[in-house]
Design a protein around this motif. Sequence first.
Motif, PDB file in Angstrom:
ATOM      1  N   ILE A  41      46.405 122.688  97.408  1.00 15.56           N
ATOM      2  CA  ILE A  41      44.945 122.903  97.433  1.00 15.56           C
ATOM      3  C   ILE A  41      44.249 121.724  96.768  1.00 15.56           C
ATOM      4  O   ILE A  41      44.782 121.123  95.838  1.00 15.56           O
ATOM      5  N   ASN A  42      43.070 121.409  97.262  1.00 15.26           N
ATOM      6  CA  ASN A  42      42.205 120.445  96.575  1.00 15.26           C
ATOM      7  C   ASN A  42      40.766 120.975  96.573  1.00 15.26           C
ATOM      8  O   ASN A  42      40.320 121.566  97.550  1.00 15.26           O
ATOM      9  N   THR A  43      40.089 120.766  95.459  1.00 11.35           N
ATOM     10  CA  THR A  43      38.637 120.983  95.406  1.00 11.35           C
ATOM     11  C   THR A  43      38.020 119.791  94.699  1.00 11.35           C
ATOM     12  O   THR A  43      38.517 119.378  93.658  1.00 11.35           O
ATOM     13  N   CYS A  44      36.991 119.218  95.286  1.00  7.93           N
ATOM     14  CA  CYS A  44      36.266 118.120  94.627  1.00  7.93           C
ATOM     15  C   CYS A  44      34.828 118.546  94.380  1.00  7.93           C
ATOM     16  O   CYS A  44      34.086 118.811  95.331  1.00  7.93           O
ATOM     17  N   TYR A  45      34.457 118.604  93.114  1.00  3.81           N
ATOM     18  CA  TYR A  45      33.063 118.848  92.747  1.00  3.81           C
ATOM     19  C   TYR A  45      32.362 117.507  92.575  1.00  3.81           C
ATOM     20  O   TYR A  45      32.979 116.537  92.138  1.00  3.81           O
ATOM     21  N   SER A  46      31.084 117.467  92.883  1.00  5.53           N
ATOM     22  CA  SER A  46      30.268 116.289  92.560  1.00  5.53           C
ATOM     23  C   SER A  46      28.957 116.764  91.965  1.00  5.53           C
ATOM     24  O   SER A  46      28.404 117.783  92.401  1.00  5.53           O
ATOM     25  N   ASP A  55      22.252 119.443  86.674  1.00 11.48           N
ATOM     26  CA  ASP A  55      22.292 120.880  86.969  1.00 11.48           C
ATOM     27  C   ASP A  55      22.386 121.134  88.481  1.00 11.48           C
ATOM     28  O   ASP A  55      21.896 122.140  88.994  1.00 11.48           O
ATOM     29  N   TYR A  56      22.977 120.201  89.199  1.00 14.12           N
ATOM     30  CA  TYR A  56      23.021 120.314  90.664  1.00 14.12           C
ATOM     31  C   TYR A  56      24.416 119.871  91.116  1.00 14.12           C
ATOM     32  O   TYR A  56      24.718 118.676  91.181  1.00 14.12           O
ATOM     33  N   VAL A  80      25.081 126.760  89.405  1.00 14.51           N
ATOM     34  CA  VAL A  80      26.377 127.412  89.155  1.00 14.51           C
ATOM     35  C   VAL A  80      27.510 126.447  89.487  1.00 14.51           C
ATOM     36  O   VAL A  80      28.495 126.335  88.747  1.00 14.51           O
ATOM     37  N   GLU A  81      27.352 125.700  90.562  1.00 12.19           N
ATOM     38  CA  GLU A  81      28.413 124.741  90.943  1.00 12.19           C
ATOM     39  C   GLU A  81      28.547 123.619  89.892  1.00 12.19           C
ATOM     40  O   GLU A  81      29.650 123.115  89.661  1.00 12.19           O
ATOM     41  N   ALA A  82      27.438 123.237  89.283  1.00  9.72           N
ATOM     42  CA  ALA A  82      27.522 122.234  88.207  1.00  9.72           C
ATOM     43  C   ALA A  82      28.318 122.801  87.036  1.00  9.72           C
ATOM     44  O   ALA A  82      29.137 122.105  86.420  1.00  9.72           O
ATOM     45  N   THR A  83      28.116 124.067  86.732  1.00 14.33           N
ATOM     46  CA  THR A  83      28.872 124.723  85.652  1.00 14.33           C
ATOM     47  C   THR A  83      30.348 124.828  86.025  1.00 14.33           C
ATOM     48  O   THR A  83      31.232 124.617  85.187  1.00 14.33           O
ATOM     49  N   LEU A  84      30.596 125.137  87.299  1.00 13.28           N
ATOM     50  CA  LEU A  84      31.990 125.238  87.763  1.00 13.28           C
ATOM     51  C   LEU A  84      32.693 123.886  87.681  1.00 13.28           C
ATOM     52  O   LEU A  84      33.887 123.808  87.360  1.00 13.28           O
ATOM     53  N   ALA A  85      31.955 122.821  87.967  1.00 11.84           N
ATOM     54  CA  ALA A  85      32.532 121.474  87.876  1.00 11.84           C
ATOM     55  C   ALA A  85      32.994 121.208  86.446  1.00 11.84           C
ATOM     56  O   ALA A  85      34.113 120.732  86.207  1.00 11.84           O
ATOM     57  N   ASP A  86      32.146 121.547  85.504  1.00  8.40           N
ATOM     58  CA  ASP A  86      32.474 121.348  84.091  1.00  8.40           C
ATOM     59  C   ASP A  86      33.698 122.203  83.712  1.00  8.40           C
ATOM     60  O   ASP A  86      34.621 121.724  83.034  1.00  8.40           O
TER      61      ASP A  86
END
Length: 422
Positions: A357-362, A367-368, A404-410
């Motif tokens: 699996i891979n997930t890439c957050y940006s 906050d975005y 929420v995605e910014a928080t998930l990235a962190d």
Amino acid sequence: MTTSRRRFLTLGAAAAGLFLPARLAAQAAAPRVVVVGGGFAGASCARALRQADPRIAVTLVEPNRTFTACPFSNAVIAGLRELSAQEFTYDRIAADGIVLARTAATAVDPSARSVALADGAHLAYDRLVLAPGIDIRWNALPGYDEAASEKMPHAWRAGEQTLLLRRQLDAMPDGGLVVMSAPANPFRCPPGPYERASLIAHYLKTKKPRSKLIVLDAKDAFSKQRLFQAAWAELYPGLLEWVPLSKGGNVTSVEPATNTLITDFGRHKAAVANVIPPQRAGRIADAAGVADRTGWCPIDPSTFESKLVPGIHVIGDAAIAGAMPKSAFAANAQAKTCAAAVARLLAGGSPPTPKLINTCYSLVAPDYGISVAGVYQPSGGQLVDVPGSGGLSPTDAPRAVRAVEATLADAWFRTITAEVFG
Ligand SMILES: Cc1cc2nc3c(=O)[nH]c(=O)nc-3n(C[C@H](O)[C@H](O)[C@H](O)COP(=O)(O)OP(=O)(O)OC[C@H]3O[C@@H](n4cnc5c(N)ncnc54)[C@H](O)[C@@H]3O)c2cc1C
């Protein structure tokens, strides 16, 4: 029968209480795995090997005392985070019983199964894992050599280069022109240049609003493109201009003396220039004979064993992992798959068929956040997308979802660094 397999069978015989001549018993040493490179791939693999089978003697070769992580380094450039938040030691890895060789690997002798180190020592191995990350292809972009990177930083390996780019942005007067260049595929972190462009735009918008950012691209398409472009239109209109290949974005040379990036269509003289140059596998891959003409390393998708040199596995950014992008998330997933395969092979078994699996957050702003996810499996000698799996953040999500995605990235960064280095 391989040496390692003999070792394990000997151990098995001893465990079963069978008589062993003293000479044979003395040979019942642990199988040895050397891992070169203590980044997301190598450090993770070293730990996973010990977890898979504590009898394996694992040595991790890494010259740096601390590891400086690239994910979130774009936030350091934009002044949103300190570099110290990116730094991790190898103390916990050593505490797991992994031997640390604090030097660089310089050569590999596959027939003798031995790695030469910069301090003059040699390490014998039963299996070798190479995880050296990337090297810059100096001069592949005419004018861009190591000296040029001190003037026009790449900041594509985190550390001093990250701080240099940040200092240059800090020193730039309001109204200055920032120019970035993004390379053709493949390269480390496909969404990375666009996250960087976003966060530099955020810095300019909040600190130097009369300034402008131009991104010169050697491609017409990029990772999470629709999501990035929609966010840029919303957050940074008139401030960030992306110039694709088809509109003259391909940088053909640079001129460090004048801080100028040159395309077939013109010259862009920058107040701050960030050149992300073409890359290749870390140079030990070449020295070991596992890199092909592309500069990257073809591997078996189930075991990550080199297709060119048996007994050597390549993981992380250095590997040609098919549809899998070059990311820290992917490096960690490959590390675990490779460790499981190596442990099985050393025990004389056959490795399972993996799914990775891979997930890439940006971050587009603090906050975005946006993300892309994929699931991969071996097929036709390569890693391919599992049909119907994976996906992107929705294009029409409200800002609350982006937050929420910014928080998930962190959270992702905290989790992976705790898992690999903590
Ligand atoms: C700006 C930026 C942002 C990024 N953001 C993300 C993100 O949000 N999410 C994500 O998943 N990925 C992200 N990445 C990508 C991620 O950093 C890489 O994919 C990841 O670091 C690859 O891991 P690796 O172990 O292959 O290489 P690295 O992490 O670079 O580790 C390689 C290690 O090998 C060592 N080494 C090299 N040669 C030798 C040698 N001869 N002997 C001994 N040691 C050696 C090096 O010192 C280094 O410690 C980003 C990258 C950049 C540049």
